[in-house]
Design a protein around this motif. Structure first.
Motif, PDB file in Angstrom:
ATOM      1  N   GLY A  15       0.804  -1.218   0.000  1.00 15.90           N
ATOM      2  CA  GLY A  15       0.000   0.000   0.000  1.00 15.90           C
ATOM      3  C   GLY A  15       0.833   1.262   0.000  1.00 15.90           C
ATOM      4  N   LEU A  16       0.725   2.058  -1.066  1.00 14.03           N
ATOM      5  CA  LEU A  16       1.458   3.319  -1.144  1.00 14.03           C
ATOM      6  C   LEU A  16       1.059   4.268  -0.018  1.00 14.03           C
ATOM      7  CD1 LEU A  16       1.194   3.870  -5.004  1.00 14.03           C
ATOM      8  CD2 LEU A  16       3.301   3.424  -3.740  1.00 14.03           C
ATOM      9  N   LYS A  17      -0.184   4.186   0.388  1.00 16.10           N
ATOM     10  CA  LYS A  17      -0.707   5.056   1.435  1.00 16.10           C
ATOM     11  C   LYS A  17       0.122   4.985   2.708  1.00 16.10           C
ATOM     12  CE  LYS A  17      -4.710   5.321   4.543  1.00 16.10           C
ATOM     13  NZ  LYS A  17      -6.065   4.781   4.823  1.00 16.10           N
ATOM     14  N   TYR A  18       0.636   3.796   3.001  1.00  9.46           N
ATOM     15  CA  TYR A  18       1.290   3.588   4.290  1.00  9.46           C
ATOM     16  C   TYR A  18       2.796   3.844   4.275  1.00  9.46           C
ATOM     17  CZ  TYR A  18      -3.213   1.574   5.317  1.00  9.46           C
ATOM     18  OH  TYR A  18      -4.568   1.400   5.486  1.00  9.46           O
ATOM     19  N   LYS A 193       8.493   1.008   1.580  1.00 13.25           N
ATOM     20  CA  LYS A 193       9.181   0.913   0.295  1.00 13.25           C
ATOM     21  C   LYS A 193       8.254   0.527  -0.860  1.00 13.25           C
ATOM     22  CE  LYS A 193      13.677  -0.282   2.304  1.00 13.25           C
ATOM     23  NZ  LYS A 193      14.766  -1.289   2.344  1.00 13.25           N
ATOM     24  N   ALA A 194       6.943   0.681  -0.660  1.00 13.05           N
ATOM     25  CA  ALA A 194       5.992   0.352  -1.729  1.00 13.05           C
ATOM     26  C   ALA A 194       6.215   1.239  -2.943  1.00 13.05           C
ATOM     27  CB  ALA A 194       4.559   0.514  -1.215  1.00 13.05           C
ATOM     28  N   HIS A 195       6.571   2.510  -2.712  1.00 12.26           N
ATOM     29  CA  HIS A 195       6.802   3.429  -3.830  1.00 12.26           C
ATOM     30  C   HIS A 195       8.028   3.014  -4.639  1.00 12.26           C
ATOM     31  CE1 HIS A 195       9.432   4.951  -0.662  1.00 12.26           C
ATOM     32  NE2 HIS A 195      10.105   5.636  -1.574  1.00 12.26           N
ATOM     33  N   GLU A 196       9.031   2.448  -3.948  1.00 10.83           N
ATOM     34  CA  GLU A 196      10.227   1.980  -4.657  1.00 10.83           C
ATOM     35  C   GLU A 196       9.883   0.780  -5.529  1.00 10.83           C
ATOM     36  OE1 GLU A 196      13.476   1.232  -2.043  1.00 10.83           O
ATOM     37  OE2 GLU A 196      13.323   3.184  -1.040  1.00 10.83           O
ATOM     38  N   ARG A 197       9.069  -0.135  -4.985  1.00 15.53           N
ATOM     39  CA  ARG A 197       8.661  -1.296  -5.770  1.00 15.53           C
ATOM     40  C   ARG A 197       7.807  -0.872  -6.978  1.00 15.53           C
ATOM     41  NH1 ARG A 197       8.682  -3.571  -0.530  1.00 15.53           N
ATOM     42  NH2 ARG A 197       6.543  -2.915  -0.082  1.00 15.53           N
TER      43      ARG A 197
END
Length: 202
Positions: A15-18, A193-197
């Motif tokens: 989840g990008l939110k978190y 690290k969701a944004h990195e993935r």
């Protein structure tokens, strides 16, 4: 469904939110004061959102008591009606329970000092698990259900059911294994690290 239309083009990233959330909230002075205000009573966090604020209130009017502390924290999306919601809850519940409101502390922060959360379809039902707090969903069985019934979280379809759940002492204890499974199934990873993935996949 997406994988059938886009084979080899889907990936779970979390989840990008978190990514901006800090799951280990430092106990600041304000939170400590809330926790110690009456440490002999468990804290129940009330989290109404758009469309369920009146239903939750109706259920609470027939279920609450003075055995717990209740903290009201309306969803931020209710900002233009926040005061109205707070005033209505305060008036309707003033002779039924101890209700507290903290305008300068976010719902996410209040989760860290809460033992139980009561909400509708809000994702706070899952977010409570980050802090080891159980949650109860208040819903109307005659209306569409906007949550996954497979999550096995307690659901109150009536004021009587909510009252029964609140009187169930074991409800305040969440098993670590159950909590871990739910978090994994619905959120994948909490490593910011969701944004990195996402960018790596793109």
């Amino acid at each position: 469904i997406l994988s059938s239309y886009f084979p080899n083009k889907t990936k779970i990233i979390g989840g990008l939110k978190y990514d901006s959330y800090k799951f280990k909230i430092k106990k600041n002075i304000k939170l400590n004061k809330i926790k110690l205000k009456n440490k002999n009573k468990k804290i129940i966090l009330l989290c109404p959102s758009v469309g369920d604020e009146l239903r939750i209130l109706d259920y609470l009017k027939e279920s609450v008591n003075f055995n717990f502390r209740y903290i009201l924290s309306p969803h931020p999306v209710l900002y233009n009606r926040r005061e109205r919601v707070i005033n209505k809850y305060t008036q309707e519940l003033k002779n039924k329970c101890n209700l507290e409101v903290y305008n300068d502390i976010s719902t996410f922060e209040l989760l860290s000092v809460s033992n139980l959360v009561i909400c509708g379809f809000s994702s706070v039902a899952y977010e409570a698990l980050f802090f080891g707090a159980q949650s109860i969903r208040v819903v109307n069985s005659k209306h569409p259900q906007f949550f996954d019934p497979r999550d096995n979280l307690p659901v109150a379809y009536s004021p009587n059911k909510l009252r029964q759940l609140l009187n169930k002492k074991s409800l305040l204890k969440t098993k670590k294994s159950v909590r871990k499974k739910l978090l994994k199934n619905y959120f994948y990873k909490f490593d910011n690290k969701a944004h990195e993935r996402f960018w790596n996949f793109v």
